[in-house]
Design a protein around this motif. Structure first.
Motif, PDB file in Angstrom:
ATOM      1  N   UNK A   1      46.739  34.422 -85.681  1.00 37.00           N
ATOM      2  CA  UNK A   1      46.234  33.257 -85.138  1.00 37.00           C
ATOM      3  C   UNK A   1      45.723  32.239 -86.214  1.00 37.00           C
ATOM      4  N   UNK A   2      46.034  30.966 -86.360  1.00 36.96           N
ATOM      5  CA  UNK A   2      45.267  29.975 -87.001  1.00 36.96           C
ATOM      6  C   UNK A   2      43.735  29.924 -86.530  1.00 36.96           C
ATOM      7  N   UNK A   3      42.873  29.594 -87.282  1.00 33.69           N
ATOM      8  CA  UNK A   3      41.477  29.492 -87.048  1.00 33.69           C
ATOM      9  C   UNK A   3      41.255  28.596 -85.652  1.00 33.69           C
ATOM     10  N   UNK A   4      41.932  27.285 -85.662  1.00 32.42           N
ATOM     11  CA  UNK A   4      41.990  26.519 -84.790  1.00 32.42           C
ATOM     12  C   UNK A   4      42.147  27.184 -83.359  1.00 32.42           C
ATOM     13  N   UNK A   5      43.380  27.977 -83.623  1.00 25.90           N
ATOM     14  CA  UNK A   5      43.634  28.483 -82.400  1.00 25.90           C
ATOM     15  C   UNK A   5      42.913  29.489 -81.863  1.00 25.90           C
TER      16      UNK A   5
ATOM     17  N   UNK B   1      30.085  34.003 -76.398  1.00 21.94           N
ATOM     18  CA  UNK B   1      31.050  33.856 -77.485  1.00 21.94           C
ATOM     19  C   UNK B   1      31.261  35.147 -78.364  1.00 21.94           C
ATOM     20  N   UNK B   2      30.026  35.668 -78.647  1.00 16.35           N
ATOM     21  CA  UNK B   2      29.883  36.819 -79.679  1.00 16.35           C
ATOM     22  C   UNK B   2      30.636  37.992 -78.900  1.00 16.35           C
TER      23      UNK B   2
ATOM     24  N   UNK C   1      38.825  31.616 -78.045  1.00 19.24           N
ATOM     25  CA  UNK C   1      37.529  32.240 -77.601  1.00 19.24           C
ATOM     26  C   UNK C   1      36.882  31.175 -76.553  1.00 19.24           C
ATOM     27  N   UNK C   2      37.009  30.011 -76.741  1.00 16.50           N
ATOM     28  CA  UNK C   2      36.328  29.037 -75.964  1.00 16.50           C
ATOM     29  C   UNK C   2      36.617  28.915 -74.508  1.00 16.50           C
ATOM     30  N   UNK C   3      38.215  29.094 -74.474  1.00 19.14           N
ATOM     31  CA  UNK C   3      38.936  29.183 -73.184  1.00 19.14           C
ATOM     32  C   UNK C   3      38.377  30.468 -72.481  1.00 19.14           C
ATOM     33  N   UNK C   4      38.115  31.272 -73.111  1.00 15.12           N
ATOM     34  CA  UNK C   4      37.993  32.640 -72.388  1.00 15.12           C
ATOM     35  C   UNK C   4      36.339  32.401 -71.753  1.00 15.12           C
ATOM     36  N   UNK C   5      35.596  31.861 -72.793  1.00 16.56           N
ATOM     37  CA  UNK C   5      34.186  31.497 -72.337  1.00 16.56           C
ATOM     38  C   UNK C   5      34.177  30.480 -71.127  1.00 16.56           C
TER      39      UNK C   5
END
Length: 696
Positions: free
Chosen positions: A225-229, A207-208, A234-238
């Motif tokens: 981007x809003x934080x949620x997006x 993630x980092x 980031x999660x999507x890419x991980x």
């Protein structure tokens, strides 16, 4: 300490809320009888005593857990550390889904039964219940005797399911903790809780690294981007990096991919993909870049400067105005002049409609509370939105976010305290907290919102109070942590904090600190840029009747005339930019006889607005993709490096085309003096509103 799965859920519920909760509410949430809840509470008495806590009961009001905050945190930490040998049915079904998502081959039912400490028959019943869940994502369960069970369907559907499970069942604080690497030390710890199992789908150590790569291209994004997006991306890419390494490929329609490749977001996604390939030593196919692009295009925005200079925003702007008029009529309250509401709706709707059109969906953890608190408004907004977007199914989750924007507009105040709200979930959660704050504390003057990631750049001295939905490090300064829904106890603490500030201290602090946050010289410069832009627009305005000329001929002649008058330095460059923009999508404004041709270019020296009335209608492509007849060409030009004040004026000018039917009719059929009067009055109101906002 041992507690059953149901007792654990009961404890977690009591710890999560400071307000009184009725036994009936708890029974409904746990899907048991009130008698069962009473029995479980009696069984938990020893746990309460061990942690110095007790259950306060008020007849006719409800119950709540009382005691020192540090004791509550200690109990919460113990619950989090517990190794669970018993799960609720919902948790058990989630564990099965996770196992199926992680598996490369069919999973035996006996293996699932052993891992979950239940019988094979119980697992089989759980799978029956999961059938409907996975079908909603276009997936299916393949179940054969001697074969086991397998989750079948497209890779994109599986990833969408993973993301939804993560955001639905993992507390956003845990996500923020992951993003900030505060629980990296637990990366190799056993994953016993459902939340930990879900977080196990994401390689925490990556993630980092992924966040660092995003930072390198972040400035090139056309929005913040809003934080949620941001977290979702980031999660999507991980998830994508893990799935690509396992050979799980995304499949994309070639025509859809080609359309995405023409966008600015694709350029950014492609650059990001190249850096991720180097870091993780993987080959990222074009289909994955297309999928990344879709996430960027469906992301929630934070800023709105200049958004109305883009056709998709202008098209959505028409819908936003119609929705505002619909809701205003049913409420009996005129919200049509609320510029903030209009711009916020455009910013929200543009990516929201993209998500819905492409089946990306959205989670709204506050939906039940929104429906409860704003039942009438929810019904009105839902009716208006579904009539307006009849061809696109609008789920309640999206309606909930629209309701927040309207509720915020209805509750705006003009005097009182200055408050900064820090929230990690984007505009939606921040807005509902802001509304509840204003409801509980009417003397709030304004509620500025910022994300947890943006907090460092804020000057705390400019505010009477800082409120956050997530704990912030001590070095960030004093703040009060509350839940997004703001409990009665939290509201009481906030009122006590503000009451401790004397009215004299408030007067001394508020004006000077506001000036320190935005010095008077900066304010005056911003006002000057606004007024200069308005002067350029009005001084250079003209409405010309053109005979026997095509739209392209009109644009070419217009740009050459503007070059001779010193507005632009190279007519050919601007014409080429206008044609390039036209090739990307229609420029006719649906429901009118107007076409908006516009460009921002380094060949443009100052803002310009000119209009051209055709002697006979011509057919052009509309912003909705349909052919339409026009009788007026609106040409709006701005410098490529225009600052936010210039963009705000240009955006405001473009809103006239979708403001209402009367304005559109004046632009399409009125004489030059009549059209000039409309535009100048529109800009005068804009300047007055801006000046008032600067003085507040």
């Amino acid at each position: 300490m041992y507690v059953s799965a149901r007792e654990r859920k009961l404890l977690e519920r009591l710890l999560a809320d400071d307000r009184d909760i009725t036994v009936g509410e708890l029974a409904e949430e746990l899907n048991v009888s009130a008698r069962t809840v009473h029995r479980d509470l009696q069984g938990l008495e020893s746990v309460f005593r061990r942690y110095g806590l007790k259950l306060a009961k008020r007849a006719g009001v409800g119950i709540r857990l009382v005691g020192e905050e540090e004791n509550k945190q200690a109990l919460a930490a113990e619950l989090f550390r517990l190794s669970h040998h018993e799960y609720t049915p919902e948790e058990r079904q989630l564990m099965i889904l996770i196992a199926l998502l992680e598996a490369n081959e069919p999973v035996k039912l006996v293996t699932l039964a052993h891992d979950l400490n239940v019988t094979v028959a119980t697992v089989s019943l759980d799978l029956d219940k999961l059938e409907q869940t996975v079908e909603a994502y276009g997936l299916s369960l393949i179940r054969k005797r001697g074969y086991g069970v397998e989750l079948a369907g497209s890779e994109s559907a599986k990833r969408r399911l993973m993301s939804d499970l993560l955001f639905r069942h993992v507390d956003e604080h845990e996500f923020l903790a992951l993003m900030k690497e505060t629980i990296q030390k637990r990366a190799d710890a056993p994953l016993d809780t459902v939340a930990e199992k879900l977080l196990g789908l994401v390689d925490r150590k990556k993630l980092a690294i992924i966040e660092q790569q995003i930072e390198q291209v972040k400035e090139k994004l056309p929005f913040t981007m809003a934080d949620s997006s941001y977290i979702a991306f980031v999660v999507h890419l991980a998830l994508a990096m893990e799935r690509i390494k396992r050979g799980e490929a995304i499949h994309f329609d070639p025509r859809d991919l080609q359309a995405l490749q023409a966008t600015k977001e694709y350029e950014i996604a492609h650059e990001l993909a190249e850096s991720l390939e180097k870091v993780f030593d993987v080959d990222i196919p074009n289909e994955e870049v297309g999928y990344m692009t879709m996430h960027l295009m469906g992301a929630k925005w934070r800023n709105r400067q200049g958004t109305m200079m883009e056709e998709p925003s202008l098209t959505v702007g028409m819908k936003a105005q119609q929705l505002i008029r619909s809701v205003s009529d049913k409420l009996g309250v005129d919200l049509s002049t609320d510029r903030t509401l209009y711009e916020d709706l455009v910013v929200h709707l543009k990516p929201a409609l993209y998500r819905l059109e492409h089946g990306m969906g959205v989670a709204n953890p506050l939906l039940d509370q929104i429906k409860q608190d704003y039942a009438e408004l929810f019904a009105i907004v839902a009716d208006g939105a579904r009539q307006l977007f009849g061809d696109i199914p609008i789920p309640d989750e999206e309606i909930g976010y629209l309701v927040l924007h309207f509720a915020a507009a209805l509750m705006r105040e003009k005097k009182g305290w200055r408050v900064l709200v820090i929230c990690s979930s984007g505009l939606g959660t921040a807005k509902i907290l802001a509304m509840r704050l204003k409801k509980e504390i009417p003397d709030i003057v304004s509620l500025e919102q910022a994300s947890a990631f943006e907090w460092k750049g804020k000057d705390v001295s400019a505010y009477d109070l800082v409120i956050s939905t997530v704990p912030l490090p001590e070095e960030y300064g004093p703040h009060i942590v509350v839940s997004p829904m703001l409990t009665e106890e939290e509201a009481r603490k906030i009122r006590e904090h503000l009451e401790r500030k004397t009215s004299a201290a408030k007067r001394m602090e508020k004006e000077p600190t506001a000036r320190r946050n935005k010095p008077i010289i900066d304010t005056m410069k911003a006002v000057r840029r606004i007024s200069e832009t308005i002067v350029h627009i009005l001084d250079g305005f003209s409405l010309e009747v053109v005979k026997r000329r095509s739209v392209h001929e009109i644009l070419t002649d217009a740009c050459r005339r503007l070059e001779r008058s010193g507005v632009i330095v190279d007519a050919d460059v601007v014409v080429e930019e206008l044609r390039r923009r036209e090739s990307l999508g229609g420029l006719g404004v649906p429901g009118t006889t107007l076409a908006l041709y516009h460009a921002r270019s380094f060949a443009v020296l100052r803002p310009s607005l000119t209009m051209y009335r055709l002697d006979s209608p011509q057919t052009v492509a509309g912003m909705d993709g349909e052919p339409m007849e026009i009788n007026t060409v609106v040409l709006l030009l701005g410098p490529a490096d225009a600052d936010e004040e210039v963009l705000s004026v240009l955006s405001h000018v473009s809103t006239l085309l979708v403001k209402d039917e009367q304005s559109a009719a004046t632009l399409a059929y009125g004489g030059e003096d009549e059209v000039y009067s409309l535009i100048s009055g529109h800009l005068e109101q804009f300047f007055d509103d801006y000046w008032i906002s600067m003085k507040e």
